[in-house]
Design a protein around this motif. Structure first.
Motif, PDB file in Angstrom:
ATOM      1  N   ALA A  93       0.830  -1.207   0.000  1.00  0.00           N
ATOM      2  CA  ALA A  93       0.000   0.000   0.000  1.00  0.00           C
ATOM      3  C   ALA A  93       0.867   1.260   0.000  1.00  0.00           C
ATOM      4  CB  ALA A  93      -0.926  -0.013   1.210  1.00  0.00           C
ATOM      5  N   ASN A  94       2.094   1.137   0.515  1.00  0.00           N
ATOM      6  CA  ASN A  94       3.018   2.274   0.522  1.00  0.00           C
ATOM      7  C   ASN A  94       3.988   2.237  -0.650  1.00  0.00           C
ATOM      8  OD1 ASN A  94       2.831   4.094   3.090  1.00  0.00           O
ATOM      9  ND2 ASN A  94       2.366   2.017   3.762  1.00  0.00           N
ATOM     10  N   ASP A  95       3.628   1.454  -1.670  1.00  0.00           N
ATOM     11  CA  ASP A  95       4.399   1.423  -2.914  1.00  0.00           C
ATOM     12  C   ASP A  95       5.793   0.835  -2.787  1.00  0.00           C
ATOM     13  OD1 ASP A  95       3.144   1.870  -5.176  1.00  0.00           O
ATOM     14  OD2 ASP A  95       3.404   4.051  -5.234  1.00  0.00           O
ATOM     15  N   ILE A  96       5.974  -0.065  -1.822  1.00  0.00           N
ATOM     16  CA  ILE A  96       7.228  -0.824  -1.769  1.00  0.00           C
ATOM     17  C   ILE A  96       6.894  -2.224  -2.268  1.00  0.00           C
ATOM     18  CG2 ILE A  96       9.048  -1.752  -0.279  1.00  0.00           C
ATOM     19  CD1 ILE A  96       8.529   0.664   1.564  1.00  0.00           C
ATOM     20  N   HIS A  97       7.402  -2.548  -3.440  1.00  0.00           N
ATOM     21  CA  HIS A  97       6.987  -3.814  -4.060  1.00  0.00           C
ATOM     22  C   HIS A  97       8.089  -4.855  -4.115  1.00  0.00           C
ATOM     23  CE1 HIS A  97       3.146  -2.102  -5.051  1.00  0.00           C
ATOM     24  NE2 HIS A  97       3.764  -1.031  -5.501  1.00  0.00           N
ATOM     25  N   LYS A  98       9.320  -4.430  -3.827  1.00  0.00           N
ATOM     26  CA  LYS A  98      10.396  -5.407  -3.790  1.00  0.00           C
ATOM     27  C   LYS A  98      10.507  -5.903  -2.349  1.00  0.00           C
ATOM     28  CE  LYS A  98      15.147  -5.771  -5.609  1.00  0.00           C
ATOM     29  NZ  LYS A  98      15.098  -7.207  -5.569  1.00  0.00           N
ATOM     30  N   ILE A  99       9.848  -7.008  -2.092  1.00  0.00           N
ATOM     31  CA  ILE A  99       9.763  -7.526  -0.725  1.00  0.00           C
ATOM     32  C   ILE A  99      10.296  -8.956  -0.696  1.00  0.00           C
ATOM     33  CG2 ILE A  99       8.212  -7.960   1.218  1.00  0.00           C
ATOM     34  CD1 ILE A  99       6.188  -6.105  -0.141  1.00  0.00           C
ATOM     35  N   ASP A 100      11.278  -9.201   0.167  1.00  0.00           N
ATOM     36  CA  ASP A 100      11.832 -10.543   0.281  1.00  0.00           C
ATOM     37  C   ASP A 100      11.696 -11.054   1.706  1.00  0.00           C
ATOM     38  OD1 ASP A 100      13.142 -11.033  -2.414  1.00  0.00           O
ATOM     39  OD2 ASP A 100      14.001  -9.094  -1.873  1.00  0.00           O
ATOM     40  N   LEU A 101      11.606 -12.367   1.805  1.00  0.00           N
ATOM     41  CA  LEU A 101      11.337 -12.976   3.102  1.00  0.00           C
ATOM     42  C   LEU A 101      12.569 -13.665   3.688  1.00  0.00           C
ATOM     43  CD1 LEU A 101       8.967 -13.673   5.090  1.00  0.00           C
ATOM     44  CD2 LEU A 101       8.808 -15.849   3.891  1.00  0.00           C
ATOM     45  N   VAL A 102      12.799 -13.423   4.972  1.00  0.00           N
ATOM     46  CA  VAL A 102      13.804 -14.173   5.729  1.00  0.00           C
ATOM     47  C   VAL A 102      13.054 -15.026   6.747  1.00  0.00           C
ATOM     48  CG1 VAL A 102      15.749 -14.029   7.339  1.00  0.00           C
ATOM     49  CG2 VAL A 102      15.521 -12.317   5.510  1.00  0.00           C
ATOM     50  N   ILE A 103      13.212 -16.327   6.653  1.00  0.00           N
ATOM     51  CA  ILE A 103      12.604 -17.200   7.657  1.00  0.00           C
ATOM     52  C   ILE A 103      13.674 -17.485   8.695  1.00  0.00           C
ATOM     53  CG2 ILE A 103      11.452 -19.387   8.103  1.00  0.00           C
ATOM     54  CD1 ILE A 103      10.607 -19.397   5.164  1.00  0.00           C
ATOM     55  N   ASN A 104      13.401 -17.038   9.905  1.00  0.00           N
ATOM     56  CA  ASN A 104      14.408 -17.095  10.957  1.00  0.00           C
ATOM     57  C   ASN A 104      14.068 -18.184  11.975  1.00  0.00           C
ATOM     58  OD1 ASN A 104      16.685 -16.311  12.336  1.00  0.00           O
ATOM     59  ND2 ASN A 104      15.763 -14.499  13.275  1.00  0.00           N
ATOM     60  N   ARG A 105      15.099 -18.700  12.587  1.00  0.00           N
ATOM     61  CA  ARG A 105      14.953 -19.616  13.707  1.00  0.00           C
ATOM     62  C   ARG A 105      14.191 -20.892  13.384  1.00  0.00           C
ATOM     63  NH1 ARG A 105      12.944 -15.785  17.961  1.00  0.00           N
ATOM     64  NH2 ARG A 105      14.670 -14.353  17.812  1.00  0.00           N
ATOM     65  N   ILE A 106      14.472 -21.428  12.202  1.00  0.00           N
ATOM     66  CA  ILE A 106      13.795 -22.670  11.851  1.00  0.00           C
ATOM     67  C   ILE A 106      14.548 -23.840  12.489  1.00  0.00           C
ATOM     68  CG2 ILE A 106      15.041 -23.187   9.691  1.00  0.00           C
ATOM     69  CD1 ILE A 106      12.072 -23.633   8.545  1.00  0.00           C
ATOM     70  N   ARG A 107      13.798 -24.832  12.916  1.00  0.00           N
ATOM     71  CA  ARG A 107      14.420 -26.018  13.521  1.00  0.00           C
ATOM     72  C   ARG A 107      14.055 -27.244  12.705  1.00  0.00           C
ATOM     73  NH1 ARG A 107      13.557 -26.368  19.838  1.00  0.00           N
ATOM     74  NH2 ARG A 107      14.192 -28.470  19.287  1.00  0.00           N
ATOM     75  N   MET A 108      15.039 -27.764  11.995  1.00  0.00           N
ATOM     76  CA  MET A 108      14.760 -28.868  11.078  1.00  0.00           C
ATOM     77  C   MET A 108      14.248 -30.109  11.798  1.00  0.00           C
ATOM     78  SD  MET A 108      15.076 -27.441   8.343  1.00  0.00           S
ATOM     79  CE  MET A 108      14.666 -28.817   7.290  1.00  0.00           C
ATOM     80  N   ASP A 109      14.724 -30.352  13.017  1.00  0.00           N
ATOM     81  CA  ASP A 109      14.234 -31.531  13.737  1.00  0.00           C
ATOM     82  C   ASP A 109      12.732 -31.430  13.981  1.00  0.00           C
ATOM     83  OD1 ASP A 109      14.890 -29.364  15.402  1.00  0.00           O
ATOM     84  OD2 ASP A 109      14.971 -30.640  17.189  1.00  0.00           O
ATOM     85  N   MET A 110      12.259 -30.222  14.312  1.00  0.00           N
ATOM     86  CA  MET A 110      10.829 -30.048  14.543  1.00  0.00           C
ATOM     87  C   MET A 110      10.039 -30.097  13.232  1.00  0.00           C
ATOM     88  SD  MET A 110      10.470 -27.240  17.546  1.00  0.00           S
ATOM     89  CE  MET A 110       8.729 -27.618  17.736  1.00  0.00           C
ATOM     90  N   VAL A 111      10.611 -29.549  12.162  1.00  0.00           N
ATOM     91  CA  VAL A 111       9.937 -29.611  10.866  1.00  0.00           C
ATOM     92  C   VAL A 111       9.743 -31.064  10.473  1.00  0.00           C
ATOM     93  CG1 VAL A 111      10.162 -29.080   8.405  1.00  0.00           C
ATOM     94  CG2 VAL A 111      10.810 -27.370  10.096  1.00  0.00           C
ATOM     95  N   LYS A 112      10.789 -31.867  10.677  1.00  0.00           N
ATOM     96  CA  LYS A 112      10.706 -33.277  10.291  1.00  0.00           C
ATOM     97  C   LYS A 112       9.665 -34.038  11.096  1.00  0.00           C
ATOM     98  CE  LYS A 112      15.186 -33.982   9.647  1.00  0.00           C
ATOM     99  NZ  LYS A 112      16.388 -34.693  10.025  1.00  0.00           N
ATOM    100  N   ARG A 113       9.540 -33.656  12.355  1.00  0.00           N
ATOM    101  CA  ARG A 113       8.516 -34.282  13.203  1.00  0.00           C
ATOM    102  C   ARG A 113       7.112 -33.849  12.841  1.00  0.00           C
ATOM    103  NH1 ARG A 113      11.337 -32.911  18.103  1.00  0.00           N
ATOM    104  NH2 ARG A 113       9.759 -31.388  18.653  1.00  0.00           N
ATOM    105  N   GLY A 114       7.021 -32.819  12.027  1.00  0.00           N
ATOM    106  CA  GLY A 114       5.699 -32.272  11.715  1.00  0.00           C
ATOM    107  C   GLY A 114       5.214 -31.315  12.786  1.00  0.00           C
ATOM    108  N   ASP A 115       6.125 -30.794  13.584  1.00  0.00           N
ATOM    109  CA  ASP A 115       5.729 -29.867  14.647  1.00  0.00           C
ATOM    110  C   ASP A 115       6.167 -28.437  14.389  1.00  0.00           C
ATOM    111  OD1 ASP A 115       4.142 -31.294  16.334  1.00  0.00           O
ATOM    112  OD2 ASP A 115       5.818 -32.199  17.405  1.00  0.00           O
ATOM    113  N   MET A 116       6.661 -28.173  13.192  1.00  0.00           N
ATOM    114  CA  MET A 116       6.970 -26.791  12.837  1.00  0.00           C
ATOM    115  C   MET A 116       6.718 -26.619  11.345  1.00  0.00           C
ATOM    116  SD  MET A 116      10.515 -24.635  13.352  1.00  0.00           S
ATOM    117  CE  MET A 116      10.319 -24.120  15.047  1.00  0.00           C
TER     118      MET A 116
END
Lengths: 88, 261
Positions: free
Chosen positions: B161-184
């Protein structure tokens, strides 16, 4: 997820998070509260019922993001028809 | 060509300041002239993360109010001569600076620096409006949690809405062990939900706490987070870098995996 699955398989928490977020963001993005959605739904039932007999329980409306880029959200309504009303 | 990047998230505590410090330091490491601006007036902390808290004389509000020249308020980094910090004021409130004033400061700095990084406060009020006023692009920091992702989505809407269109995402603090368990939520889940470009995934890494304790950003170090932040810097500069394999399985786990198949 089928009926069987939902009874017997425990959903993992990531799936739960994903499902909750998807629903949440749709209403966040549309600025449309659940109350407003309910009002829209009731109005749709009222209008359509003039012309055909519908199943109000089966009626489902949702605001979703259109797939094509640069187009805004869209209102989808799924309205099961029981019977077309005969013209008198 | 200089680029003004705002680092924002909506939700607090997801790692905006850490990301600003590490991306800024990494860009300086790559030979760029960089200035970091702490726009969180009243709650400054980029200075401590950078380990420069003892050198502050003037701050952002002093610059805006004309108590000093912009050069006087900028603090040179300990290690990198082309890296500067413009600290925020600790004893003032958000209304001390307006978006127009902020834009003026940024425009002045543009003449001298390759990258201007704005560390945005949490929330969507005045502080946020100040931080995004002069920005060309944004890095959104989120964690794989429902609340952080919801706020990130709201921020994306506000930036657009404020005309900033170049937006990129940083996913922080991911824990692969939890992702694998299906808990993240996984990287792909988050991307699917937010539908913006990914610029980096930073694993949950104890070394971050250690580096903050010491006031020395860990970008470029051998740790997983250090590598992940360095890759973000390279992508910010427009290089194509493959995403890290965050799976930190031991040799024996990997071996066991082979036999399982």
């Amino acid at each position: 997820m089928g009926l069987f699955d939902s009874f017997f398989k425990k959903k993992n928490s990531a799936d739960e998070a994903r499902d909750r977020l998807k629903l949440l963001l749709v209403s966040d993005r549309s600025n449309c509260s659940p109350e407003t959605m309910e009002l829209i739904k009731n109005d749709i039932i009222k209008v359509i019922s003039k012309y055909m007999e519908i199943d109000p329980q089966g009626l489902d409306i949702q605001i979703t993001q259109n797939d094509e880029e640069h187009s805004g959200p869209a209102l989808f309504a799924n309205i099961p028809i029981r019977e077309m009303k005969k013209k008198k | 060509m200089s680029e003004v990047i705002v680092i924002t998230s909506g939700k607090g505590g997801v790692g905006k300041t850490t990301t600003t410090a590490n991306v800024g330091t990494g860009l300086a490491k790559e030979g760029k002239k960089v200035v970091l601006i702490d726009t969180d007036i009243g709650l400054r902390n980029l200075d401590v993360v950078m380990g420069l808290e003892n050198r502050i004389v003037y701050n952002l509000v002093d610059v805006v109010e004309g108590n000093c020249r912009i050069k006087q308020a900028m603090i040179k980094d300990k290690k990198y001569p082309d890296l500067y910090l413009l600290p925020s004021a600790q004893t003032r409130d958000k209304s001390s600076v307006s978006p127009e004033q902020m834009k003026k400061v940024v425009d002045e700095l543009k003449e001298e620096f390759d990258y201007i990084l704005l560390d945005c406060p949490a929330g969507i009020e005045q502080g946020f409006q100040n931080a995004i006023a002069g920005a060309d692009r944004a890095l959104i920091v989120t964690t794989p949690e429902v609340s952080a992702i919801r706020d990130a989505d709201r921020i994306i809407g506000l930036l657009e809405a404020n005309d900033i269109h170049k937006i990129d995402l940083v996913i922080n603090r991911i824990r692969m062990d939890m992702v694998k368990r299906g808990d993240m939520l996984s990287k792909d889940d988050v991307l699917d939900i937010l539908a913006i470009d990914l610029i980096g995934v930073v694993p949950d890494d104890e070394n971050i706490v250690v580096s903050t304790n010491q006031g020395e950003p860990l970008v470029g170090s051998d740790s997983m987070a250090g590598k992940a932040y360095m890759n973000i810097c390279k992508r910010v500069m427009g290089q194509e870098v493959p995403f890290l394999d965050l799976d930190t399985k031991s040799f024996f786990e990997k071996l066991a995996g082979i036999f399982k198949k």
